[in-house]
Design an enzyme around this catalytic site. Structure first.
Site, PDB file in Angstrom:
ATOM      1  N   GLU A   1       0.800  -1.221   0.000  1.00 43.11           N
ATOM      2  CA  GLU A   1       0.000   0.000   0.000  1.00 43.11           C
ATOM      3  C   GLU A   1       0.835   1.275   0.000  1.00 43.11           C
ATOM      4  O   GLU A   1       0.523   2.216  -0.731  1.00 43.11           O
ATOM      5  CB  GLU A   1      -0.965  -0.011   1.197  1.00 43.11           C
ATOM      6  CG  GLU A   1      -2.152  -0.949   1.049  1.00 43.11           C
ATOM      7  CD  GLU A   1      -1.811  -2.397   1.343  1.00 43.11           C
ATOM      8  OE1 GLU A   1      -2.676  -3.267   1.106  1.00 43.11           O
ATOM      9  OE2 GLU A   1      -0.679  -2.667   1.812  1.00 43.11           O
TER      10      GLU A   1
ATOM     11  N   HIS B   1     -10.071  -6.076   9.982  1.00 43.06           N
ATOM     12  CA  HIS B   1     -10.699  -5.787   8.696  1.00 43.06           C
ATOM     13  C   HIS B   1     -12.040  -5.075   8.858  1.00 43.06           C
ATOM     14  O   HIS B   1     -12.839  -5.067   7.927  1.00 43.06           O
ATOM     15  CB  HIS B   1     -10.940  -7.092   7.924  1.00 43.06           C
ATOM     16  CG  HIS B   1      -9.709  -7.786   7.470  1.00 43.06           C
ATOM     17  ND1 HIS B   1      -8.838  -8.389   8.337  1.00 43.06           N
ATOM     18  CD2 HIS B   1      -9.203  -7.977   6.228  1.00 43.06           C
ATOM     19  CE1 HIS B   1      -7.848  -8.937   7.647  1.00 43.06           C
ATOM     20  NE2 HIS B   1      -8.041  -8.698   6.373  1.00 43.06           N
TER      21      HIS B   1
END
Length: 294
Positions: A24, A93
């Site tokens: 990322e 998550h």
């Protein structure tokens, strides 16, 4: 990810669509540099939970550059992907980033609920000269919505910074964004059978927040309940309540504003615990009745 960008690589090829390794910080940095160089990249995080790996690029590189360059360098980039709780994916998550990114000057933050929201806000975000964080919801990807003829036009855009009244009402204002907007509409339908008419406000944009629409609704209904999937402390609902308290609509409240939020814990894995950590329709109904003292 999640088939949202399916077919784009085949249609546009490597010059337009870059299939990167899952790093990322790396691909967000490349995208920010591309924006500084004059492109308008759309940077997809497979989920926003892992934008934390790239938060230095989002905040320090994208959000602050226009200010620090005295307006000479624009960073027209869109960071998009699924945000908030999904289902059965536990704590790492399942967090909502609306308050995280909504806290930061230099960013615009949008949070769509319907298909019209998603299409119109994405088009507006790509056209905007500022970095925009678009917080989608994974559980809404498979939910069908009706699309008006206007929304199906290629020129359809939802203005950033403008909320939408999804349901008119007179007794209490429900303010929400993303998936909980649907829960608010369900709760409003149940309460209508008991004679309580809820006005449902879909924020659509977290930053800049359309507090004027919320104020106008509170002036009409005299009651306020905010609903969000994120944690309570320093959340979106907390900001709305503070703005109402500081503004002219405060004098129209007949009862304290009430927040309905996710539980103040990391998301459990067990389904029964997960369900109790996410605002449900019954929680909204309970909050409305508490506010109205019924």
């Amino acid at each position: 990810a999640l088939q949202i960008s399916r077919g784009l690589w085949k249609k546009y090829g490597d010059k337009r669509v870059i299939d990167t390794p899952i790093s990322e910080m790396g691909f967000a940095g490349i995208a920010v540099g591309a924006a500084m160089a004059g492109l308008r990249p759309v940077c997809e995080f497979m989920t926003f939970n892992f934008s934390m790996q790239a938060i230095d690029q989002v905040i320090n590189s994208a959000a602050k550059t226009c200010y620090m360059s005295a307006g000479s360098i624009a960073v027209p980039i869109v960071f998009r992907g699924p945000n908030g709780a999904s289902a059965g994916v536990a704590a790492q998550h399942s967090q909502c980033f609306a308050a995280w990114y909504g806290h930061c000057p230099g960013l615009k933050v949008v949070s769509p609920w319907s298909s019209e929201d998603s299409k119109g806000l994405l088009k507006a975000s790509i056209r905007d000269d500022n970095p925009v964080v678009m917080l989608e919801n994974e559980l809404l990807y498979g939910v069908p919505f009706e699309m008006s003829e206007q929304a199906q036009s290629k020129d359809f855009i939802v203005p950033i910074g403008k909320a939408k009244i999804e349901r008119e009402g007179t007794h209490v204002t429900l303010v929400s964004h993303s998936r909980p907007v649907g829960h608010c509409l369900e709760a409003a339908a149940v309460l209508a059978k008991e004679g309580v008419e809820c006005e449902v406000v879909n924020l659509r944009t977290i930053r800049p927040m359309d507090i004027e629409t919320v104020e106008a609704s509170v002036v009409k209904t005299n009651h306020l309940v905010t609903v969000e999937g994120g944690w309570p402390q320093f959340g979106v609902g907390a900001e709305i309540c503070a703005r109402i308290m500081e503004g002219p609509a405060f004098n129209y409240l007949d009862a304290p504003a009430v927040r309905v939020t996710g539980a103040d814990v990391p998301m459990p894995y067990a389904k029964i615990l997960e369900d109790n950590c996410i605002p449900q329709v019954k929680d909204i109904i309970f909050a409305v009745k508490k506010t109205l003292n019924i």
